[in-house]
Design a protein around this motif. Structure first.
Motif, PDB file in Angstrom:
ATOM      1  N   GLY A  97       0.796  -1.218   0.000  1.00  0.00           N
ATOM      2  CA  GLY A  97       0.000   0.000   0.000  1.00  0.00           C
ATOM      3  C   GLY A  97       0.824   1.262   0.000  1.00  0.00           C
ATOM      4  O   GLY A  97       2.032   1.256   0.283  1.00  0.00           O
ATOM      5  N   THR A  98       0.170   2.348  -0.322  1.00  0.00           N
ATOM      6  CA  THR A  98       0.747   3.684  -0.269  1.00  0.00           C
ATOM      7  C   THR A  98      -0.257   4.609   0.400  1.00  0.00           C
ATOM      8  O   THR A  98      -1.466   4.347   0.367  1.00  0.00           O
ATOM      9  N   MET A  99       0.223   5.674   1.032  1.00  0.00           N
ATOM     10  CA  MET A  99      -0.686   6.584   1.734  1.00  0.00           C
ATOM     11  C   MET A  99      -0.059   7.961   1.851  1.00  0.00           C
ATOM     12  O   MET A  99       1.155   8.105   2.067  1.00  0.00           O
ATOM     13  N   VAL A 100      -0.908   8.992   1.708  1.00  0.00           N
ATOM     14  CA  VAL A 100      -0.494  10.365   1.941  1.00  0.00           C
ATOM     15  C   VAL A 100      -1.291  10.918   3.122  1.00  0.00           C
ATOM     16  O   VAL A 100      -2.455  10.563   3.327  1.00  0.00           O
ATOM     17  N   GLY A 101      -0.662  11.763   3.892  1.00  0.00           N
ATOM     18  CA  GLY A 101      -1.321  12.435   5.005  1.00  0.00           C
ATOM     19  C   GLY A 101      -1.158  13.936   4.863  1.00  0.00           C
ATOM     20  O   GLY A 101      -0.100  14.417   4.437  1.00  0.00           O
ATOM     21  N   PHE A 102      -2.213  14.675   5.206  1.00  0.00           N
ATOM     22  CA  PHE A 102      -2.169  16.136   5.111  1.00  0.00           C
ATOM     23  C   PHE A 102      -2.696  16.751   6.403  1.00  0.00           C
ATOM     24  O   PHE A 102      -3.655  16.262   6.997  1.00  0.00           O
ATOM     25  N   GLN A 103      -2.040  17.828   6.816  1.00  0.00           N
ATOM     26  CA  GLN A 103      -2.551  18.687   7.876  1.00  0.00           C
ATOM     27  C   GLN A 103      -2.636  20.085   7.311  1.00  0.00           C
ATOM     28  O   GLN A 103      -1.628  20.671   6.903  1.00  0.00           O
ATOM     29  N   MET A 104      -3.868  20.616   7.250  1.00  0.00           N
ATOM     30  CA  MET A 104      -4.090  21.938   6.695  1.00  0.00           C
ATOM     31  C   MET A 104      -4.498  22.908   7.806  1.00  0.00           C
ATOM     32  O   MET A 104      -5.109  22.486   8.805  1.00  0.00           O
ATOM     33  N   PRO A 105      -4.195  24.183   7.643  1.00  0.00           N
ATOM     34  CA  PRO A 105      -4.555  25.156   8.687  1.00  0.00           C
ATOM     35  C   PRO A 105      -6.041  25.504   8.693  1.00  0.00           C
ATOM     36  O   PRO A 105      -6.510  26.167   9.613  1.00  0.00           O
ATOM     37  N   SER A 106      -6.770  25.069   7.667  1.00  0.00           N
ATOM     38  CA  SER A 106      -8.210  25.306   7.623  1.00  0.00           C
ATOM     39  C   SER A 106      -8.876  24.050   7.092  1.00  0.00           C
ATOM     40  O   SER A 106      -8.204  23.090   6.692  1.00  0.00           O
ATOM     41  N   ASN A 107     -10.204  24.036   7.085  1.00  0.00           N
ATOM     42  CA  ASN A 107     -10.932  22.868   6.615  1.00  0.00           C
ATOM     43  C   ASN A 107     -11.134  22.858   5.111  1.00  0.00           C
ATOM     44  O   ASN A 107     -11.928  22.079   4.594  1.00  0.00           O
TER      45      ASN A 107
END
Length: 368
Positions: A97-107
């Motif tokens: 598998g492969t996976m990306v994760g994101f944390q954004m300052p807004s929704n």
């Protein structure tokens, strides 16, 4: 007079340690008709450019939000090759598998471009991205030990280093799931029961982000042929303080999952659940280094001189605390199967309270 004042300020600031971001640079090289041009008299002008660049880079002195954002995002991406959508296999499953994760300052996931600009202009933002490109997991139905127990181990390593991208990631995990409620079927519909899962996962990533900063300019005069037939040229000495932020994130996480799912027509699988990540022993470091040069204006090349850019070096950084201790999340996934071959697309939403925290992946598996 201005040069003397700024030189005095440089000495005062250096003595007091006011700037945590340190800039050093060398003059560009200039040749005319194959002969080197002595521009060592511009050292004081270079000091002015260094002082201005140091002031420009002050905003990158503390990047705590960026360090936290990358730690969280890399914790999210560590779920790569999850087998939560493959519940109920009889003996063994092997998944890639492969996976990306994101944390954004807004929704709003559309704010990525604005966020990068915010970091470049303000020096910090609650943003992060994580990527686990190639992870292999092996799951075993351990019913011979405890009825309803499934054990999984996974490992992944990925590196890429080009002129545009530099990224290195590693993940290792040992996980266990237990069937709390047995599945049952009604015609073409099968409820997969209820599972609880936990374990421990270690992850580490090193990523680089280029932060563009406008060059600073100092007026200078350069005589390319030493009082010969070409007059001294009025130009600018430029120092480009563009920097590269090398972001290292690592830590251990203990996921706790409550998962259920349904199978439809023996082909489509839906999984969903709730969970929490407990992140322990984490760290996040941002090391700043230079990606700019010193150079002079086109006035010299217009009269036949050749300019070789000088070097710029930047030292500075931020030590972070790693991913947030508790991360509550909701999970979902959609998958398709044809006999023992499975494809699963897992998705997670993290209840951040500030911005959008998410991961999404792709898993292919063979179940036996």
């Amino acid at each position: 007079m201005r040069k003397m004042i700024i030189a005095a300020f440089i000495l005062i600031f250096a003595a007091g340690g006011l700037f945590a971001v340190d800039v050093t640079a060398t003059l560009p090289g200039v040749t005319y008709l194959g002969n080197p041009v002595d521009i060592s008299a511009l050292s004081a002008d270079l000091d002015l450019a260094i002082a201005d660049a140091t002031t420009e880079l002050q905003r990158f002195d503390e990047m705590d939000d960026l360090a936290r954002g990358f730690s969280n995002a890399n914790s999210y991406a560590a779920d790569a090759a999850t087998t939560r959508g493959l519940m109920g296999y009889k003996f063994l499953t092997v998944a890639v598998g492969t996976m990306v994760g994101f944390q954004m300052p807004s929704n709003s996931a559309e704010a990525l471009g604005d966020t990068i600009s915010t970091i470049e202009n303000d020096g910090d933002a609650y943003f992060g991205a994580g990527y686990q490109a190639l992870v292999v997991s092996v799951g075993l139905n351990a019913g011979f030990l405890v009825d309803g127990l499934y054990l999984t181990g996974k490992i992944g390593k990925f590196s890429v280093d080009t002129d545009d991208i530099s990224y290195d990631s590693f993940v290792f995990g040992l996980l266990a799931n237990y069937q709390l409620v047995d599945p049952f079927s009604i015609g073409i519909l099968k409820w997969r029961g209820l599972q609880v899962g936990s374990g421990i996962v270690y992850y580490k990533t090193v990523a680089e982000m280029t932060l563009e900063v406008d060059p600073v300019a100092t007026p200078v005069s350069i005589d390319p042929d030493g009082a010969g037939g070409i007059p001294a040229q009025a130009t600018n000495l430029y120092l480009d303080p563009t920097i590269v932020a090398e972001i290292t994130s690592s830590g251990f996480k203990i996921p706790v999952d409550l998962i259920t799912g349904i199978r439809l027509f023996w082909i489509a699988n839906l999984s969903f659940g709730l969970g929490v990540d407990m992140n322990l022993g984490g760290s996040s470091e941002i090391a700043l280094k230079a990606d700019g040069t010193t150079y002079v204006g086109d006035e010299l090349t217009a009269v036949g001189a050749v300019v070789t850019p000088g070097d710029v070096k930047v030292n500075g950084g931020t030590d972070g605390d790693g991913a947030d201790l508790f991360r509550l999340r909701a999970m979902a996934g959609i998958g398709f199967g044809l006999g023992p071959l499975k494809i699963d697309i897992p998705f997670t939403y993290y209840f951040d309270g500030t911005g959008l925290g998410t991961n999404i992946g792709l898993t292919g598996a063979l179940t036996l």
